[in-house]
Enzyme design. Structure first.
Site, PDB file in Angstrom:
ATOM      1  CG  ASP A 136      -1.872   1.151   1.256  1.00 35.94           C
ATOM      2  OD1 ASP A 136      -2.990   0.972   0.731  1.00 35.94           O
ATOM      3  OD2 ASP A 136      -1.519   2.245   1.754  1.00 35.94           O
ATOM      4  CE1 TYR A 162       0.811   7.924   2.402  1.00 39.57           C
ATOM      5  CE2 TYR A 162       1.246   5.648   1.831  1.00 39.57           C
ATOM      6  CZ  TYR A 162       0.441   6.592   2.415  1.00 39.57           C
ATOM      7  OH  TYR A 162      -0.727   6.214   3.012  1.00 39.57           O
ATOM      8  CE  LYS A 217      -3.592   4.683   0.484  1.00 38.84           C
ATOM      9  NZ  LYS A 217      -2.170   4.573   0.841  1.00 38.84           N
ATOM     10  CG  HIS A 235      -4.391   9.719   0.133  1.00 38.18           C
ATOM     11  ND1 HIS A 235      -3.038   9.648  -0.097  1.00 38.18           N
ATOM     12  CD2 HIS A 235      -4.559   9.297   1.399  1.00 38.18           C
ATOM     13  CE1 HIS A 235      -2.432   9.177   0.988  1.00 38.18           C
ATOM     14  NE2 HIS A 235      -3.339   8.971   1.907  1.00 38.18           N
TER      15      HIS A 235
HETATM   16  P1  NAD Z   1       0.866   1.520  11.832  1.00 35.50           P
HETATM   17  O1  NAD Z   1      -0.322   1.469  12.751  1.00 35.50           O
HETATM   18  O2  NAD Z   1       1.062   0.437  10.844  1.00 35.50           O
HETATM   19  O3  NAD Z   1       2.139   1.681  12.773  1.00 35.50           O
HETATM   20  C1  NAD Z   1       3.436   1.775  12.231  1.00 35.50           C
HETATM   21  C2  NAD Z   1       4.452   2.071  13.351  1.00 35.50           C
HETATM   22  O4  NAD Z   1       4.273   1.176  14.440  1.00 35.50           O
HETATM   23  C3  NAD Z   1       5.879   1.815  12.847  1.00 35.50           C
HETATM   24  O5  NAD Z   1       6.429   3.009  12.332  1.00 35.50           O
HETATM   25  C4  NAD Z   1       6.595   1.316  14.068  1.00 35.50           C
HETATM   26  O6  NAD Z   1       7.075   2.423  14.787  1.00 35.50           O
HETATM   27  C5  NAD Z   1       5.509   0.651  14.873  1.00 35.50           C
HETATM   28  N1  NAD Z   1       5.491  -0.821  14.717  1.00 35.50           N
HETATM   29  C6  NAD Z   1       5.194  -1.547  13.593  1.00 35.50           C
HETATM   30  N2  NAD Z   1       5.211  -2.866  13.852  1.00 35.50           N
HETATM   31  C7  NAD Z   1       5.523  -2.986  15.157  1.00 35.50           C
HETATM   32  C8  NAD Z   1       5.687  -4.103  16.008  1.00 35.50           C
HETATM   33  N3  NAD Z   1       5.511  -5.334  15.588  1.00 35.50           N
HETATM   34  N4  NAD Z   1       6.014  -3.858  17.323  1.00 35.50           N
HETATM   35  C9  NAD Z   1       6.166  -2.599  17.791  1.00 35.50           C
HETATM   36  N5  NAD Z   1       6.012  -1.505  17.023  1.00 35.50           N
HETATM   37  C10 NAD Z   1       5.697  -1.684  15.715  1.00 35.50           C
HETATM   38  O7  NAD Z   1       0.827   2.960  11.152  1.00 35.50           O
HETATM   39  P2  NAD Z   1       0.807   3.578   9.700  1.00 35.50           P
HETATM   40  O8  NAD Z   1       2.057   3.359   8.983  1.00 35.50           O
HETATM   41  O9  NAD Z   1       0.332   4.981   9.896  1.00 35.50           O
HETATM   42  O10 NAD Z   1      -0.374   2.791   8.960  1.00 35.50           O
HETATM   43  C11 NAD Z   1      -0.163   1.638   8.151  1.00 35.50           C
HETATM   44  C12 NAD Z   1      -0.376   1.968   6.691  1.00 35.50           C
HETATM   45  O11 NAD Z   1      -1.688   2.498   6.474  1.00 35.50           O
HETATM   46  C13 NAD Z   1       0.541   3.069   6.163  1.00 35.50           C
HETATM   47  O12 NAD Z   1       1.873   2.624   5.968  1.00 35.50           O
HETATM   48  C14 NAD Z   1      -0.193   3.446   4.907  1.00 35.50           C
HETATM   49  O13 NAD Z   1       0.056   2.484   3.909  1.00 35.50           O
HETATM   50  C15 NAD Z   1      -1.633   3.404   5.376  1.00 35.50           C
HETATM   51  N6  NAD Z   1      -2.146   4.740   5.813  1.00 35.50           N
HETATM   52  C16 NAD Z   1      -3.099   5.330   5.064  1.00 35.50           C
HETATM   53  C17 NAD Z   1      -3.614   6.561   5.428  1.00 35.50           C
HETATM   54  C18 NAD Z   1      -4.688   7.168   4.589  1.00 35.50           C
HETATM   55  O14 NAD Z   1      -5.035   8.343   4.785  1.00 35.50           O
HETATM   56  N7  NAD Z   1      -5.267   6.459   3.658  1.00 35.50           N
HETATM   57  C19 NAD Z   1      -3.132   7.232   6.560  1.00 35.50           C
HETATM   58  C20 NAD Z   1      -2.134   6.611   7.329  1.00 35.50           C
HETATM   59  C21 NAD Z   1      -1.667   5.354   6.953  1.00 35.50           C
END
Ligand code: NAD
Length: 281
Positions: free
Chosen positions: A45, A50, A75, A108
Site C-alpha cells: 500500500d 508518500y 492513491k 486519498h
Molecule cells: P501503523 O499502525 O502500521 O504503525 C506503524 C508504526 O508502528 C511503525 O512506524 C513502528 O514504529 C511501529 N510498529 C510496527 N510494527 C511494530 C511491532 N511489531 N512492534 C512494535 N512496534 C511496531 O501505522 P501507519 O504506517 O500509519 O499505517 C499503516 C499503513 O496504512 C501506512 O503505511 C499506509 O500504507 C496506510 N495509511 C493510510 C492513510 C490514509 O489516509 N489512507 C493514513 C495513514 C496510513
C-alpha cells in the site's frame, strides 16, 4: 503461510494482509519492500503523497515475481483532484511503479471543502482508469457515509474499498458498518495506531496469555473483524512478526475487550476527513 483473500464488489480479490509504506523515506523504500516480499507479503500500500512509489516499483522489479502475484495499491494525491491533473498524476504513478496497471487506486482524501466539494468528478475520472483496465479496482479513502451516498447516487461504479483510520482506540464502527451494508470492503489504516495501543494493559494481558506480541494481537483483532490491514515497519523482525497472524485465534471475549477500548472521536490520531484540506504546495 497463506494469507486469506477478500473478494471485492467488482469480483477481484485482495490479500487481507499487506505492507504499508507511509513515512518510509524514498531512499529506504526499495529495501523495506524487498524485505516484505522476502517475508511473503504480496500486497503493498503506497500513495502518490508518500513520494515512494518508485522504490516500490524497484523492489517489485528486483523481486522476480510475476506481476499477477503482487497486489499494488496507490492513491491520488490531494491537489490533483481535477480530471486532467488526476490523469497526469495517474500516468506518473504507473511509470513509477513500472507497471501498466495498479490493482487498486484510491482517492486519498475527499477534501469536501476544496474544489467546491466536487469529489464526484474526481471519482468519475477514476471510473475512466477502471474502464481502461489501468486500475483493476477503484476505491476511496477517508470517506464518510454521506460522501459515499453521494457517489452512490451520482456515479455508476461503487467504490470497492474505503480505507479509513481504525484501531482499538478508534474503532470507527459507524463507517465500517456502512461499508459492510453496501459491500464496500474496509481497509484499516494505522492498524496499531502507530504503536500507541501496544502498551495498553488489556492488550498486553491478552498477548501474554496467548504467547503473542501486542502487535500480533491487535492485527489479529482486525483480521477477525474482517478488515484489510497493512502495518508498516522498516525493522525486519517486526515485518516478520506482523506477518505471523494466522496460527492463533482470539476468543469472542478477547475480541470484545479490545473493541471496548474505543475512545470514540478522542481516539482519532489522524485528521478529520470532514475538515482536512491539506494540499501539497
Ligand atoms: P501503523 O499502525 O502500521 O504503525 C506503524 C508504526 O508502528 C511503525 O512506524 C513502528 O514504529 C511501529 N510498529 C510496527 N510494527 C511494530 C511491532 N511489531 N512492534 C512494535 N512496534 C511496531 O501505522 P501507519 O504506517 O500509519 O499505517 C499503516 C499503513 O496504512 C501506512 O503505511 C499506509 O500504507 C496506510 N495509511 C493510510 C492513510 C490514509 O489516509 N489512507 C493514513 C495513514 C496510513
Amino acid at each position: 503461510m497463506s494469507i486469506p483473500d477478500i473478494t471485492l464488489n467488482d469480483g477481484r480479490t485482495i490479500p487481507q494482509l499487506g505492507f504499508g509504506v507511509y513515512q518510509v523515506p524514498p531512499e529506504d523504500t526499495k529495501k523495506a519492500v524487498t524485505t516484505a516480499l522476502e517475508v511473503g507479503y504480496r500486497h503493498i500500500d503506497t500513495a502518490q503523497m508518500y513520494g515512494n512509489e518508485q522504490g516500490v516499483g524497484e523492489a517489485f522489479a528486483a523481486s522476480g515475481l510475476a506481476r499477477e502475484d503482487i497486489f499494488l495499491t496507490s492513491k491520488l494525491n490531494n491537489g490533483y483532484h481535477l480530471p486532467d491533473d488526476a490523469r497526469r498524476s495517474f500516468d506518473a504513478t504507473l511509470k513509477a511503479l513500472s507497471s501498466d496497471y495498479v490493482d487498486l487506486f484510491l482517492i486519498h482524501w475527499p477534501l469536501p471543502t476544496r474544489y467546491n466539494g466536487d469529489f464526484v468528478q474526481t471519482w468519475k475520472t477514476l471510473e475512466e482508469f477502471y474502464r481502461e483496465g489501468r486500475a483493476r479496482s477503484i476505491g476511496v479513502s477517508n470517506f464518510t457515509p454521506h460522501q459515499l451516498r453521494r457517489l452512490h447516487t451520482e456515479t455508476e461504479i461503487r467504490p470497492a474499498v474505503n480505507q479509513i483510520e481504525a484501531h482499538p482506540y478508534f474503532t470507527n464502527d459507524e463507517v465500517r458498518a456502512f461499508g459492510q451494508e453496501h459491500q464496500i470492503a474496509v481497509e484499516a489504516w494505522s492498524p496499531i495506531a502507530q504503536g500507541a495501543v501496544l502498551g495498553d494493559p488489556v492488550i498486553v494481558t491478552i498477548a501474554e496469555s496467548l504467547g503473542k506480541t501486542p502487535a500480533q494481537v491487535v492485527l489479529r483483532w482486525h483480521i477477525q473483524r474482517g478488515d484489510i490491514v497493512f502495518p508498516k515497519s522498516t525493522t525486519p523482525d517486526r515485518v516478520r512478526e506482523n506477518f505471523a497472524l494466522f496460527d492463533f485465534e482470539l476468543s469472542g471475549a478477547d475480541m470484545g475487550s479490545i473493541t471496548a477500548l474505543d475512545k470514540g472521536e478522542k481516539g482519532r490520531t489522524g485528521p478529520n476527513p470532514e475538515t482536512f484540506d491539506y494540499v501539497p504546495s
